[in-house]
Design an enzyme around this catalytic site. Sequence first.
Site, PDB file in Angstrom:
ATOM      1  N   HIS A 108      -8.984   4.540  -6.051  1.00 27.68           N
ATOM      2  CA  HIS A 108      -9.498   4.226  -4.718  1.00 27.68           C
ATOM      3  C   HIS A 108      -8.408   4.473  -3.680  1.00 27.68           C
ATOM      4  O   HIS A 108      -7.251   4.729  -4.025  1.00 27.68           O
ATOM      5  CB  HIS A 108      -9.951   2.759  -4.656  1.00 27.68           C
ATOM      6  CG  HIS A 108      -8.880   1.786  -5.083  1.00 27.68           C
ATOM      7  ND1 HIS A 108      -8.868   1.205  -6.336  1.00 27.68           N
ATOM      8  CD2 HIS A 108      -7.785   1.310  -4.445  1.00 27.68           C
ATOM      9  CE1 HIS A 108      -7.820   0.412  -6.443  1.00 27.68           C
ATOM     10  NE2 HIS A 108      -7.142   0.454  -5.309  1.00 27.68           N
ATOM     11  N   ASP A 174     -13.903   3.593  -3.550  1.00 26.53           N
ATOM     12  CA  ASP A 174     -13.594   4.399  -4.730  1.00 26.53           C
ATOM     13  C   ASP A 174     -13.629   5.886  -4.415  1.00 26.53           C
ATOM     14  O   ASP A 174     -14.559   6.377  -3.752  1.00 26.53           O
ATOM     15  CB  ASP A 174     -14.604   4.114  -5.841  1.00 26.53           C
ATOM     16  CG  ASP A 174     -14.285   2.852  -6.613  1.00 26.53           C
ATOM     17  OD1 ASP A 174     -13.536   2.010  -6.088  1.00 26.53           O
ATOM     18  OD2 ASP A 174     -14.797   2.709  -7.741  1.00 26.53           O
ATOM     19  N   ARG A 202       2.672   5.014 -14.165  1.00 22.53           N
ATOM     20  CA  ARG A 202       1.842   3.935 -14.691  1.00 22.53           C
ATOM     21  C   ARG A 202       0.493   4.118 -14.007  1.00 22.53           C
ATOM     22  O   ARG A 202       0.384   4.026 -12.777  1.00 22.53           O
ATOM     23  CB  ARG A 202       2.465   2.568 -14.383  1.00 22.53           C
ATOM     24  CG  ARG A 202       1.614   1.377 -14.840  1.00 22.53           C
ATOM     25  CD  ARG A 202       0.772   0.911 -13.690  1.00 22.53           C
ATOM     26  NE  ARG A 202       0.021  -0.312 -13.985  1.00 22.53           N
ATOM     27  CZ  ARG A 202      -0.847  -0.867 -13.151  1.00 22.53           C
ATOM     28  NH1 ARG A 202      -1.082  -0.310 -11.964  1.00 22.53           N
ATOM     29  NH2 ARG A 202      -1.490  -1.943 -13.464  1.00 22.53           N
ATOM     30  N   ASP A 204      -3.050   3.223 -12.869  1.00 21.20           N
ATOM     31  CA  ASP A 204      -3.780   1.999 -12.553  1.00 21.20           C
ATOM     32  C   ASP A 204      -5.253   2.134 -12.938  1.00 21.20           C
ATOM     33  O   ASP A 204      -5.881   3.166 -12.685  1.00 21.20           O
ATOM     34  CB  ASP A 204      -3.655   1.724 -11.040  1.00 21.20           C
ATOM     35  CG  ASP A 204      -4.243   0.398 -10.626  1.00 21.20           C
ATOM     36  OD1 ASP A 204      -3.817  -0.634 -11.163  1.00 21.20           O
ATOM     37  OD2 ASP A 204      -5.131   0.394  -9.751  1.00 21.20           O
ATOM     38  N   LEU A 209     -11.156   4.796 -13.283  1.00 27.38           N
ATOM     39  CA  LEU A 209     -10.890   6.158 -12.831  1.00 27.38           C
ATOM     40  C   LEU A 209     -11.810   7.152 -13.530  1.00 27.38           C
ATOM     41  O   LEU A 209     -12.275   8.124 -12.929  1.00 27.38           O
ATOM     42  CB  LEU A 209      -9.428   6.505 -13.110  1.00 27.38           C
ATOM     43  CG  LEU A 209      -8.963   7.907 -12.739  1.00 27.38           C
ATOM     44  CD1 LEU A 209      -9.029   8.118 -11.234  1.00 27.38           C
ATOM     45  CD2 LEU A 209      -7.536   8.139 -13.247  1.00 27.38           C
ATOM     46  N   GLU A 211     -14.756   6.340 -15.007  1.00 24.38           N
ATOM     47  CA  GLU A 211     -16.138   5.869 -15.063  1.00 24.38           C
ATOM     48  C   GLU A 211     -17.072   6.828 -14.333  1.00 24.38           C
ATOM     49  O   GLU A 211     -16.873   7.125 -13.150  1.00 24.38           O
ATOM     50  CB  GLU A 211     -16.217   4.487 -14.420  1.00 24.38           C
ATOM     51  CG  GLU A 211     -17.570   3.832 -14.518  1.00 24.38           C
ATOM     52  CD  GLU A 211     -17.522   2.442 -13.910  1.00 24.38           C
ATOM     53  OE1 GLU A 211     -17.830   1.483 -14.623  1.00 24.38           O
ATOM     54  OE2 GLU A 211     -17.174   2.318 -12.721  1.00 24.38           O
ATOM     55  N   GLU A 248      -3.110   1.434 -17.850  1.00 28.33           N
ATOM     56  CA  GLU A 248      -3.710   0.095 -17.833  1.00 28.33           C
ATOM     57  C   GLU A 248      -5.153   0.237 -18.320  1.00 28.33           C
ATOM     58  O   GLU A 248      -6.034   0.670 -17.573  1.00 28.33           O
ATOM     59  CB  GLU A 248      -3.678  -0.488 -16.419  1.00 28.33           C
ATOM     60  CG  GLU A 248      -4.284  -1.878 -16.332  1.00 28.33           C
ATOM     61  CD  GLU A 248      -4.471  -2.355 -14.903  1.00 28.33           C
ATOM     62  OE1 GLU A 248      -4.440  -3.589 -14.685  1.00 28.33           O
ATOM     63  OE2 GLU A 248      -4.655  -1.522 -13.998  1.00 28.33           O
ATOM     64  N   HIS A 315       2.275  -8.222 -12.957  1.00 21.06           N
ATOM     65  CA  HIS A 315       2.127  -8.558 -11.541  1.00 21.06           C
ATOM     66  C   HIS A 315       0.745  -9.120 -11.212  1.00 21.06           C
ATOM     67  O   HIS A 315       0.538  -9.617 -10.115  1.00 21.06           O
ATOM     68  CB  HIS A 315       2.378  -7.317 -10.692  1.00 21.06           C
ATOM     69  CG  HIS A 315       1.442  -6.186 -11.002  1.00 21.06           C
ATOM     70  ND1 HIS A 315       1.577  -5.421 -12.139  1.00 21.06           N
ATOM     71  CD2 HIS A 315       0.369  -5.705 -10.348  1.00 21.06           C
ATOM     72  CE1 HIS A 315       0.621  -4.512 -12.161  1.00 21.06           C
ATOM     73  NE2 HIS A 315      -0.136  -4.658 -11.094  1.00 21.06           N
TER      74      HIS A 315
END
Length: 557
Positions: A108, A174, A202, A204, A209, A211, A248, A315
């Site tokens: 997004h 998105d 990394r 996210d 992403l 889908e 992730e 985080h």
Amino acid sequence: MRMTDTADLWWKTAVVYCLDVETFMDWNNDGVGDLAGLAQRMDYLAELGVTCLWLMPFYPTPDRDDGYDITDFYGVDPRLGHHGDLVEIVRTARDRGMRVIVDLVVNHTSDQHPWFTAARSSVDSPYRDFYVWRDEPPTEQAETVFPGEESGVWQLDEKTGQYYLHRFYRHQPDLNVENPLVRDEIAKVMGFWLELGIHGFRVDAVPFLLEPTAGKAELENFGDPHDYLKSLRSFLGRRTGDGILLGEVNLPRREQVRYFGGAAADELTMQFDFVAMQKFYLSLARADARPFARALAQRPAIDVQSQWANFLRNHDELTLDKLTDAERHEVFDAFAPEENMRVYDRGIVRRLPTMLDGDPRRIRMAYSLLFSTPGTPVLFYGEEIGMGENLAIGGRESVRTPMQWTSGTNGGFSQARKSRLAAPVVDDGFSPEHVNVADQRHDADSLLHFMRLLIRTYRNSAEIGWGDFAILEQPNTAVLVHTVTGAEGQMVAVHNFGSEPVVVPVTLPGADGSTRLIDLLESSETVLSDEGSVDLSLPAYGYRWLRVATDTTRRLY
């Protein structure tokens, strides 16, 4: 495995350290951490033993979601510095033996990103299809990532009368990753940062992403979404031979295997092991090692190039979504008994030391287990000194407080007024007066010194990242005994989750009276019986790392 292989697949024996520039070190005293401040602390990170620095988003942002709402994927937030400062960080890190990876947040954008500003200006905008629009929201909607803060994932745009998709906050529309133009832009973003010396990303929210958002007929033009992830990995490989994608992917393990690319290992390089992390906290709550042991034993086989990333904190909220309702409430009752310690009915907004009431025995046992568990350890800034959280901030932000360097003003983070700080400093028993780097650097018994010992020992034990894992059976349910065995040798790790001292009978397959166990965290050794057995003593919440040695062993202890 040859020892030289550890340099090729460097991520398998790395020590990853995640930090937010905004809250790490403020060098110009405006209240906001900056890249100049980070540069002043690179020697500290090298001294700790960090080999891979993960920078959370430092891009231009309205900062409504701690920097994950981005307005320019190619930029550096001017509050933090500029591109020249970042290049200096990358160069200095390389000189200190560290690689740098950064967050790739391309599911997004911010609603203030120029792409979205143009997209919502007209249905005929060339950027319209950079996002996902519908005349009406679907009858059956996907769940929002932030229940209680967002009521759905579709938001009406008043000007054009259509709805746009936002799996996260409504101010984070998105991107339409099925659009070839968006895919081109993502590749350009990756290429840009790689040219500046970044060693990977990394990634996210990877499942979001990938889908599918288009209709079935439209999807035929794009194929399997995993083909797109493969293309990103291939692009990374072409641009930098040893870059990584750390993903992730908070999904069941059988689905995670696919995100690695299966036997081909051609998608994500590494993935966080959310299942093992959650079972670890269940084991802590029960003083029973078995849930965590089962989680490790049930890890699916992955290719040698792939790797699990182990962590105790990050985080975000400490999510417990993979536990049953009953298990989740066990962990809540043990470590987050008050409502303001929980979020989204699934997570905890505390750091490990406060959850364990500051008990140094349990804290050290937890980190001993983190570094001896097969995989690559990932630390969140401040874990090495036992920082706490500030619940007054609320929600996920509670753990994102300024790094505590000294016992002085604002913990040495900044000389600015408190009202100007990027986030409030912790102000309870875990405040800088009690927990800080400066004091612990000069205290040989401190957590910081212990973490250095763990990191040094882990780095000298390549079998942890490369070897085969096995659990050694023994009768005490509070104790986990496991081995990691690789080409360079074998190590036995013993951890007591219980509050009572124990004597653990252990039999090591293939061992005999010529076998010794060398204690790697203390100066002692134990000789096994002719049957390869030994009784190992552990105090309450005790731990031992034991290298298996014989008279022909040539490794250093």
